[in-house]
Design a protein around this motif. Sequence first.
Motif, PDB file in Angstrom:
ATOM      1  N   THR A  43       0.581  44.489  26.578  1.00  0.00           N
ATOM      2  CA  THR A  43       0.158  44.197  26.045  1.00  0.00           C
ATOM      3  C   THR A  43      -0.630  43.482  27.336  1.00  0.00           C
ATOM      4  O   THR A  43       0.249  43.310  27.829  1.00  0.00           O
ATOM      5  N   HIS A 252       9.327  44.707  25.713  1.00  0.00           N
ATOM      6  CA  HIS A 252       8.662  44.980  24.753  1.00  0.00           C
ATOM      7  C   HIS A 252       9.166  43.394  23.255  1.00  0.00           C
ATOM      8  O   HIS A 252       8.033  43.374  22.667  1.00  0.00           O
ATOM      9  N   SER A 255       6.296  41.611  25.616  1.00  0.00           N
ATOM     10  CA  SER A 255       5.228  42.322  24.768  1.00  0.00           C
ATOM     11  C   SER A 255       4.844  41.418  24.112  1.00  0.00           C
ATOM     12  O   SER A 255       3.830  40.804  23.295  1.00  0.00           O
ATOM     13  N   GLU A 256       6.149  41.608  23.374  1.00  0.00           N
ATOM     14  CA  GLU A 256       5.582  40.661  21.711  1.00  0.00           C
ATOM     15  C   GLU A 256       5.329  39.679  21.703  1.00  0.00           C
ATOM     16  O   GLU A 256       4.370  38.768  20.722  1.00  0.00           O
ATOM     17  N   SER A 260       2.327  37.432  20.243  1.00  0.00           N
ATOM     18  CA  SER A 260       2.092  36.674  19.022  1.00  0.00           C
ATOM     19  C   SER A 260       1.551  34.883  19.414  1.00  0.00           C
ATOM     20  O   SER A 260       1.228  34.292  18.841  1.00  0.00           O
TER      21      SER A 260
END
Length: 264
Positions: A43, A252, A255-256, A260
């Motif tokens: 992201t 991962h 980035s998540e 959010s």
Amino acid sequence: MITFGNGRAIGYDDVGSGVPVLFLHGFPHSRSLWSPQLGALATPARTISMDLRGFGESARGEPGGVDGYADDAAALLDVLGIERAVIAGLSMGGYATFALWRRHRARVRALVLCDTKATADSEAAQGARVEMQALVKERGSMAVANQMITGMVGRTTREKNPELVDELHRMMSLAPVQGIVDALDALRTRPDSTPTLATIDVPTMIVVGDEDVLTPVKDARAMHLGIAGSRLEVIAGAGHVSNMERPGTFNHVLSEFLVSLTAQ
Ligand code: MLT
């Protein structure tokens, strides 16, 4: 890169653009701990790592405990013109993150607490810090690296990734002796952050390697229980430096988490 903040040199790297994330390393590391994260998130993010006072390219200055590390982080945000950042701290960097929250919470967009814990040193742990100070003064940083390397990584990394073990050992053996001595004081005298947990009202993710023996999963669960609405990610096959041992999984989940935040 080197800049000046809080009256002294601060070594840092600043890669990418997007939501700012400031990474704080553990003991006795340098900002290179975070090289698998810089510019590598899925992201858009401005990933910034800094050397804590007395490590890497950051000047030693006055020993200031975990509060000093937190003040330097806030000073770097000032220099970079960043009002609020996601603060990601690993182990000792996590202790500094709690201090930053207590002292500069207006600068905190969200928290990522990696392989760390809220509790203070036990009496036995405090004694071990003093013994390590004697060791490093007498035999240098290499002796500290030799003593710490086994616990620093998980069993899986020791068995399958000796290059990473060597890289980490090299990083630790290059840590300046005086930076180590000061950090051991910072670790020994840090306050119990357990009462801080209930004050945290920004999005928080807790990350821990399931093979972490220095700050095990039970410490991560205790933080998770104490911080309302926090998220807990247990990374399989990683030890105390989960970001280096399992960079793909770590990046991962990070980035998540950043996605959010922007969705909120
Ligand atoms: C660290 O990785 O920062 C240290 O293991 C923390 C500690 O010894 O408490």
